[in-house]
Scaffold this motif. Structure first.
Motif, PDB file in Angstrom:
ATOM      1  N   ARG A   2      -4.443 -31.772  43.274  1.00 23.29           N
ATOM      2  CA  ARG A   2      -4.911 -32.739  42.286  1.00 23.29           C
ATOM      3  C   ARG A   2      -4.115 -34.031  42.449  1.00 23.29           C
ATOM      4  N   ILE A   3      -4.844 -35.129  42.669  1.00 21.39           N
ATOM      5  CA  ILE A   3      -4.248 -36.465  42.729  1.00 21.39           C
ATOM      6  C   ILE A   3      -4.647 -37.209  41.462  1.00 21.39           C
ATOM      7  N   VAL A   4      -3.707 -37.867  40.833  1.00 22.20           N
ATOM      8  CA  VAL A   4      -3.985 -38.690  39.653  1.00 22.20           C
ATOM      9  C   VAL A   4      -3.455 -40.088  39.900  1.00 22.20           C
ATOM     10  N   SER A   5      -4.341 -41.070  39.810  1.00 23.01           N
ATOM     11  CA  SER A   5      -3.954 -42.474  39.957  1.00 23.01           C
ATOM     12  C   SER A   5      -4.003 -43.139  38.593  1.00 23.01           C
ATOM     13  N   ASP A   6      -2.860 -43.607  38.125  1.00 20.25           N
ATOM     14  CA  ASP A   6      -2.790 -44.380  36.889  1.00 20.25           C
ATOM     15  C   ASP A   6      -2.613 -45.848  37.263  1.00 20.25           C
ATOM     16  N   ILE A   7      -3.604 -46.659  36.924  1.00 18.57           N
ATOM     17  CA  ILE A   7      -3.549 -48.083  37.248  1.00 18.57           C
ATOM     18  C   ILE A   7      -2.678 -48.774  36.202  1.00 18.57           C
ATOM     19  N   LEU A   8      -1.583 -49.351  36.656  1.00 17.20           N
ATOM     20  CA  LEU A   8      -0.639 -50.006  35.750  1.00 17.20           C
ATOM     21  C   LEU A   8      -0.863 -51.508  35.665  1.00 17.20           C
ATOM     22  N   GLU A   9      -1.416 -52.083  36.733  1.00 11.83           N
ATOM     23  CA  GLU A   9      -1.805 -53.495  36.744  1.00 11.83           C
ATOM     24  C   GLU A   9      -3.116 -53.592  37.505  1.00 11.83           C
ATOM     25  N   SER A  10      -3.973 -54.516  37.093  1.00 15.36           N
ATOM     26  CA  SER A  10      -5.248 -54.647  37.803  1.00 15.36           C
ATOM     27  C   SER A  10      -5.662 -56.103  37.905  1.00 15.36           C
ATOM     28  N   ASN A  11      -5.840 -56.534  39.128  1.00 14.20           N
ATOM     29  CA  ASN A  11      -6.469 -57.826  39.422  1.00 14.20           C
ATOM     30  C   ASN A  11      -7.127 -57.703  40.784  1.00 14.20           C
ATOM     31  N   GLY A  12      -8.172 -56.887  40.826  1.00 13.35           N
ATOM     32  CA  GLY A  12      -8.912 -56.735  42.068  1.00 13.35           C
ATOM     33  C   GLY A  12      -8.644 -55.433  42.775  1.00 13.35           C
ATOM     34  N   SER A  13      -9.675 -54.640  42.918  1.00 21.01           N
ATOM     35  CA  SER A  13      -9.707 -53.465  43.772  1.00 21.01           C
ATOM     36  C   SER A  13      -8.616 -52.439  43.478  1.00 21.01           C
ATOM     37  N   TYR A  63      -8.872 -40.882  38.336  1.00 22.69           N
ATOM     38  CA  TYR A  63      -8.488 -42.302  38.262  1.00 22.69           C
ATOM     39  C   TYR A  63      -8.487 -42.720  36.801  1.00 22.69           C
ATOM     40  N   ASN A  64      -7.393 -43.304  36.350  1.00 22.82           N
ATOM     41  CA  ASN A  64      -7.264 -43.747  34.960  1.00 22.82           C
ATOM     42  C   ASN A  64      -7.036 -45.254  34.914  1.00 22.82           C
ATOM     43  N   PHE A  65      -7.745 -45.910  33.995  1.00 22.84           N
ATOM     44  CA  PHE A  65      -7.678 -47.369  33.895  1.00 22.84           C
ATOM     45  C   PHE A  65      -7.371 -47.752  32.444  1.00 22.84           C
ATOM     46  N   PRO A  66      -6.100 -47.674  32.031  1.00 23.52           N
ATOM     47  CA  PRO A  66      -5.746 -47.994  30.646  1.00 23.52           C
ATOM     48  C   PRO A  66      -5.882 -49.498  30.380  1.00 23.52           C
ATOM     49  N   PRO A  67      -6.144 -49.885  29.144  1.00 23.05           N
ATOM     50  CA  PRO A  67      -6.374 -51.306  28.832  1.00 23.05           C
ATOM     51  C   PRO A  67      -5.174 -52.205  29.114  1.00 23.05           C
ATOM     52  N   PHE A  68      -3.947 -51.659  29.043  1.00 22.01           N
ATOM     53  CA  PHE A  68      -2.791 -52.528  29.274  1.00 22.01           C
ATOM     54  C   PHE A  68      -2.732 -53.034  30.714  1.00 22.01           C
ATOM     55  N   SER A  69      -3.471 -52.385  31.617  1.00 18.79           N
ATOM     56  CA  SER A  69      -3.431 -52.806  33.017  1.00 18.79           C
ATOM     57  C   SER A  69      -4.008 -54.202  33.211  1.00 18.79           C
ATOM     58  N   THR A  70      -4.826 -54.663  32.258  1.00 19.22           N
ATOM     59  CA  THR A  70      -5.347 -56.031  32.310  1.00 19.22           C
ATOM     60  C   THR A  70      -4.847 -56.855  31.124  1.00 19.22           C
ATOM     61  N   GLY A  71      -3.766 -56.388  30.488  1.00 22.60           N
ATOM     62  CA  GLY A  71      -3.179 -57.136  29.392  1.00 22.60           C
ATOM     63  C   GLY A  71      -4.024 -57.144  28.135  1.00 22.60           C
ATOM     64  N   GLU A  72      -4.829 -56.078  27.937  1.00 24.16           N
ATOM     65  CA  GLU A  72      -5.714 -56.025  26.784  1.00 24.16           C
ATOM     66  C   GLU A  72      -5.363 -54.847  25.877  1.00 24.16           C
ATOM     67  N   ALA A  73      -5.752 -54.973  24.622  1.00 20.53           N
ATOM     68  CA  ALA A  73      -5.605 -53.884  23.657  1.00 20.53           C
ATOM     69  C   ALA A  73      -7.002 -53.416  23.268  1.00 20.53           C
ATOM     70  N   LYS A  74      -7.354 -52.207  23.708  1.00 20.51           N
ATOM     71  CA  LYS A  74      -8.675 -51.648  23.444  1.00 20.51           C
ATOM     72  C   LYS A  74      -8.536 -50.178  23.072  1.00 20.51           C
ATOM     73  N   PRO A  75      -9.489 -49.651  22.310  1.00 22.04           N
ATOM     74  CA  PRO A  75      -9.463 -48.205  22.025  1.00 22.04           C
ATOM     75  C   PRO A  75      -9.665 -47.406  23.312  1.00 22.04           C
ATOM     76  N   MET A  76      -8.985 -46.281  23.429  1.00 20.54           N
ATOM     77  CA  MET A  76      -9.167 -45.402  24.580  1.00 20.54           C
ATOM     78  C   MET A  76     -10.117 -44.286  24.171  1.00 20.54           C
ATOM     79  N   ARG A  77     -11.320 -44.298  24.751  1.00 18.62           N
ATOM     80  CA  ARG A  77     -12.389 -43.393  24.339  1.00 18.62           C
ATOM     81  C   ARG A  77     -12.701 -42.327  25.381  1.00 18.62           C
ATOM     82  N   GLY A  78     -11.752 -41.995  26.212  1.00 17.43           N
ATOM     83  CA  GLY A  78     -12.013 -40.991  27.236  1.00 17.43           C
ATOM     84  C   GLY A  78     -12.452 -41.636  28.537  1.00 17.43           C
ATOM     85  N   THR A  79     -12.754 -40.803  29.499  1.00 25.08           N
ATOM     86  CA  THR A  79     -13.099 -41.264  30.834  1.00 25.08           C
ATOM     87  C   THR A  79     -14.463 -41.937  30.844  1.00 25.08           C
ATOM     88  N   GLY A  80     -14.507 -43.167  31.369  1.00 28.56           N
ATOM     89  CA  GLY A  80     -15.758 -43.907  31.457  1.00 28.56           C
ATOM     90  C   GLY A  80     -16.414 -43.718  32.819  1.00 28.56           C
TER      91      GLY A  80
END
Length: 716
Positions: free
Chosen positions: A430-441, A384-401
């Protein structure tokens, strides 16, 4: 030198004891205990600074669980040969403990606090994840750190129809319910686990059974703290408050915030801007020479906004985005979006969107697990990947949290229950979920998108799985509450519960629950589960409009994989001397072949990029492992010619003697000129010598028998 160690023993219903010991190890920590069950021993320590850092208005709590390889007599793999960063398994246990400890500290306690739990002795039958929270809570309980505990966690599993607390690992494989439940003496605060499509009633009963066991473990910690004498907690002052400012802000902004919350605007960014404008308007109204602390202004405005949002839900039974309490946001989905992926899907629910892919690989793609408790291979992965743009933010990507690890694990547990049995599924998935937008669950969107992508890939899952996140707004004074279906991000942040439930139309496959309030009743839990079921079924109905069942075949570009189970004695024949046979098959067919021995059988995995390549490799393997049958006809090749007959290879690696008397019906004086080396002929297997196992072949048995000539009259 002697140690004044203090021990407390908890007798489990299964007859095993859990012992908590303090005063012997790690005495410079604020609190430390050793929890022992069987040969499993966990050392838990806690240290909390006396003062909070300047400007910190939250609890900086860190929880780290780590397994020492020496605990199970192992040396770590890799180049370093030492414990390094936490594995995903250790991160997941750290999260299990963190999620129940964090809400148990006082709201105004902001000192940096560190909990470290080490597995220092392992027991192959005792799972440490069910003991980690007990150890952490006991360490805090014997310290002077302010804490609204004790708490504990236990595993509850239904095995052969009976509920068991902290069962043995060897029994857990038969469980259809496997939950970790955490709570205090008064209420349940955390649940996480997986199930085999069970009912809501069965899950609720499992939680009840677990809570009864938790009560006993909590009482043991209370008694331990009393014996230690650390029942008086340290005094602290980590907050500076201005009640006059708080009252002024509430008077100025509450009604305006209530109006925004009640407006029903379903666009997250617009609501955010509206709340921000209220705050900016208030700040602008202050005199230029005001001395109010900006941090306090932000804190009190957040409190006013939170109260307004919660009041709208409780009073008007409507949500931030205008939905009814049990209403699901609009859903749309699509499969086969990515032409080169083996399977792909987009799942969008409101302002939450997942783009998910499925990749099918060989046994060589399996994940190797190297841990103190578990070693082996894993052939199903979900990332599961949660990039910062999914919540409209600009943040450093530091690996899997840790959050990404936890969300991916929940989705993985949800879907693994519906995968085909291992002997029917030769692929590493292998399943990979890239979250492109996030507002709940977004984790629940991952479950839904993962299901769609699996079906798009042609994986024959038992049934589609969907997931939903439930929330709760509760007034603890009045008891008034509202259970919310399909919560928004704001409702998660401002609410009192995050309860994720996944499952098929038949029942639940996984869940994860975190509660921020005390005294949550089983009545509310039951209502939340019933409401979740309705929402889950609604989402499944929407998913079925896109794809209702797995595709009958894989994509044309998906590599083909097939498993062949052979008798153990044929493994050597397939491999050949020095691997000669298997290497030749791979060269001729272009397929990749892997063989492993387990359960006294040989498991042959053939992986090919085309059906033609697959068929060629499979047919050669089957020819090698086929068992000759007397009476069967075979096409063989002449391997050598002797004066008394010929040796014919009628099956791969199997030669038989075609005696000179079995070549033709006519009597042959010699084999000269009758057959040629390499010539293909049809032969019949007429006998297998019971002593030597040698094969006897016949060619004449397949030829027409010459008619018997009549004798001449004069010769009578």
């Amino acid at each position: 030198m002697s140690y004044n160690a203090i021990n407390k023993t908890i007798r489990m219903a299964n007859g095993r004891d859990i012992t908590i010991e303090t005063g012997k190890l790690a005495k410079q920590a604020d609190g430390s205990v050793v929890v022992k069950c069987g040969n499993a021993m966990l050392l838990a320590t806690v240290v909390s600074n006396k003062e909070a850092r300047e400007g910190v208005d939250f609890l900086p709590l860190s929880v780290d669980y780590q397994e020492k390889f020496a605990s199970s007599g192992k040396i770590p793999g890799g180049f370093l040969k030492r414990e390094a960063r936490l594995s995903d398994y250790e991160v997941l246990i750290s999260r299990l403990v963190d999620r129940i400890l964090r809400p148990m500290f006082p709201d105004d306690y902001h000192a940096e606090t560190q909990v470290i739990i080490n597995l220092i002795s392992a027991d192959s039958e005792i799972l440490p994840d069910a003991l980690a929270a007990l150890a952490a809570s006991a360490a805090i309980s014997v310290s002077d750190i302010p804490f609204n505990g004790p708490i504990s966690e236990v595993r509850v599993a239904r095995i052969d129809g009976q509920f068991q607390i902290n069962p043995l690992l060897s029994d857990l494989g038969r469980a259809d319910i496997d939950l970790i439940v955490g709570g205090s003496a008064d209420s349940v605060a955390m649940v996480e686990g997986e199930m085999s499509e069970v009912s809501e009633e069965d899950m609720l009963e499992a939680i009840r059974v677990a809570h009864e066991a938790i009560k006993g473990q909590v009482q043991a910690q209370v008694e331990l703290a009393q014996e230690v004498g650390n029942t008086t907690k340290r005094t602290y002052s980590h907050e500076t408050n201005d009640l006059e400012l708080k009252e002024r802000i509430f008077k100025a902004v509450y009604e305006k915030a209530y109006a925004v919350a009640a407006s029903g605007n379903n666009v997250k960014a617009q609501r955010k801007d509206a709340f921000k404008a209220i705050k900016e308007e208030f700040v602008a109204s202050l005199p230029e020479d005001h001395t109010y602390d900006s941090a306090l202004i932000g804190k009190y405005f957040h409190d006013a906004e939170k109260e307004a949002v919660r009041d709208v839900v409780l009073k008007e039974r409507r949500r931030l985005d205008g939905r009814a309490l049990d209403e699901i946001r609009p859903i749309w989905s699509e499969v086969n979006y990515l032409p080169s992926a083996h399977g792909s899907a987009i799942f969008t629910r409101g302002e939450t969107q997942s783009l998910t892919t499925v990749t099918l690989g060989t046994k060589l793609d399996e994940q190797m697990i190297d841990g103190a408790m578990f070693s082996g291979y894993n052939k199903f992965m979900l990332h599961y990947n949660f990039p910062p743009f999914s919540t409209g933010e600009a943040k450093p990507m530091r690996g899997t949290g840790r959050r990404e690890v936890g969300h991916g694990n929940l989705a993985m547990r949800s879907l693994k229950k519906v995968l085909p049995p291992e002997d029917e599924n030769p692929y590493t998935i292998r399943i990979v979920s890239d979250i492109l937008e996030s507002n709940g669950s977004s984790s629940m969107a991952t479950v839904c998108a993962g299901t769609l992508a699996l079906m798009d890939a042609g994986i024959q899952i038992k049934a589609p799985v969907s997931g939903i996140a439930m929330g709760l707004i509760m007034d603890e004074e009045t008891g008034n509450f509202a259970v919310l279906s399909d919560i928004l991000g704001d409702e998660d942040h401002l609410g009192d519960m995050d309860f994720k439930v996944t499952g098929t139309s038949k029942g639940i496959t996984a869940c994860q629950m975190d509660i921020k309030v005390k005294g949550l009743s089983f009545e509310i839990l039951g209502q939340a589960l019933a409401q979740a079921k309705n929402g889950r079924l609604h989402i499944l109905g929407e998913m079925n409009k896109t794809i209702a069942q797995p595709n009958a075949d894989f994509k044309p570009h998906t590599p083909r994989s097939q498993n062949i189970i052979i008798d153990k004695e044929f493994i050597g024949a397939v491999i050949g001397p020095g691997g000669k046979v298997i290497q030749q098959i791979q060269r001729d067919s272009g397929a990749t072949i892997q063989i492993e021995e387990k359960n006294d059988k040989g498991y042959v995995n053939v992986f090919a990029t085309s059906q033609e390549s697959m068929q060629q490799a499979v047919s050669k393997i089957k020819a090698i492992v086929a068992v000759p049958e007397v009476g069967e006809v075979y096409t063989g090749k002449v391997k050598s010619i002797q004066p008394y007959g010929a040796f014919v290879e009628f099956m791969a690696g199997k030669d038989g003697l075609l005696h000179i008397s079995e070549v033709k019906w006519e009597r042959l004086e010699s084999m000269e000129g009758v057959l040629e080396l390499g010539e293909e002929i049809q032969v019949k297997l007429v006998d297998i010598d019971p002593k030597t196992g040698k094969y006897k072949l016949s060619r004449k048995a397949l030829l027409p028998k010459p008619e018997r000539k009549e004798a001449a009259p004069g010769n009578q």
